[in-house]
Scaffold this active site. Structure first.
Site, PDB file in Angstrom:
ATOM      1  N   GLU A 191       0.838  -1.208   0.000  1.00  0.00           N
ATOM      2  CA  GLU A 191       0.000   0.000   0.000  1.00  0.00           C
ATOM      3  C   GLU A 191       0.868   1.250   0.000  1.00  0.00           C
ATOM      4  OE1 GLU A 191      -1.980  -0.455   3.876  1.00  0.00           O
ATOM      5  OE2 GLU A 191      -0.379   0.723   4.789  1.00  0.00           O
ATOM      6  N   HIS A 202       5.169   6.517   7.949  1.00  0.00           N
ATOM      7  CA  HIS A 202       5.377   5.551   9.028  1.00  0.00           C
ATOM      8  C   HIS A 202       6.800   5.692   9.548  1.00  0.00           C
ATOM      9  CE1 HIS A 202       1.732   3.362   8.235  1.00  0.00           C
ATOM     10  NE2 HIS A 202       2.142   2.779   7.140  1.00  0.00           N
ATOM     11  N   HIS A 222       4.891   0.244   0.108  1.00  0.00           N
ATOM     12  CA  HIS A 222       5.614  -0.494   1.142  1.00  0.00           C
ATOM     13  C   HIS A 222       4.903  -1.781   1.509  1.00  0.00           C
ATOM     14  CE1 HIS A 222       2.893   2.319   3.159  1.00  0.00           C
ATOM     15  NE2 HIS A 222       2.789   1.437   4.136  1.00  0.00           N
ATOM     16  N   CYS A 231       5.163   0.707  14.889  1.00  0.00           N
ATOM     17  CA  CYS A 231       4.883   1.603  13.764  1.00  0.00           C
ATOM     18  C   CYS A 231       4.164   2.838  14.302  1.00  0.00           C
ATOM     19  CB  CYS A 231       4.022   0.889  12.724  1.00  0.00           C
ATOM     20  SG  CYS A 231       3.581   1.944  11.338  1.00  0.00           S
TER      21      CYS A 231
HETATM   22 MN    MN Z   1       1.113   1.707   5.544  1.00  0.00          MN
END
Ligand code: MN
Length: 146
Positions: free
Chosen positions: A60, A66, A100, A114
């Site tokens: 996505e 992130h 990613h 994350c």
């Molecule tokens: Mn993501």
């Protein structure tokens, strides 16, 4: 209470182990989600994701970023056009609108922190055209097929 003790590998007191995403919403395999910190006074969330051996997160991209720290296990990640081996305490920065995906290795789970903005846009999935473009790189094709 201000402290939630670790209860095991990738587990904490009073932290629920949740589904990664709604089933069928996007492709993923064998991954769980835990929200470690989510407080309106701090405009970010810290989550812990754990991918079982052979599993992977959704491929996505999105406007939000992130900041990732691997906590346990080993695996690989695709960030843009780069594929990296990652292990404990490695740091991964995922810039806005960068494709990613994280993939666990075959013999141990891959767990990572994350950090994201509290308010964020919804992830975009690749169109067939965008996926074909990514797959033009044989290393990326091999990564996605592994
Ligand atoms: Mn993501």
């Amino acid at each position: 209470m201000s402290v939630r003790k670790r209860t095991g590998a990738g587990r904490w007191e009073r932290v629920d182990v949740l589904a990664y995403k709604e089933e069928g919403a996007a492709p993923f395999k064998a991954i769980s989600r835990q929200v470690l910190f989510d407080d309106p006074r701090l405009l970010c969330q810290l989550r812990y994701f754990e991918i079982a051996p052979g599993g992977y997160s959704t491929l996505e991209r999105h406007e939000h970023m992130h900041a990732v720290m691997i906590l346990r296990g080993r695996g690989r990640c695709l960030v843009g056009n780069e594929i990296h081996e990652v292990g404990p305490h490695d740091l991964v920065t995922i810039a806005p609108l960068t494709w990613h995906q994280f993939r666990a290795g075959t013999d141990e789970p891959l767990g990572f922190l994350c950090m994201v903005n509290n308010e964020r846009d919804r992830p975009q999935l690749p169109t067939e055209e965008q996926l074909a473009e990514l797959r033009r790189d044989p290393r990326i094709a091999a990564f996605l097929d592994s």
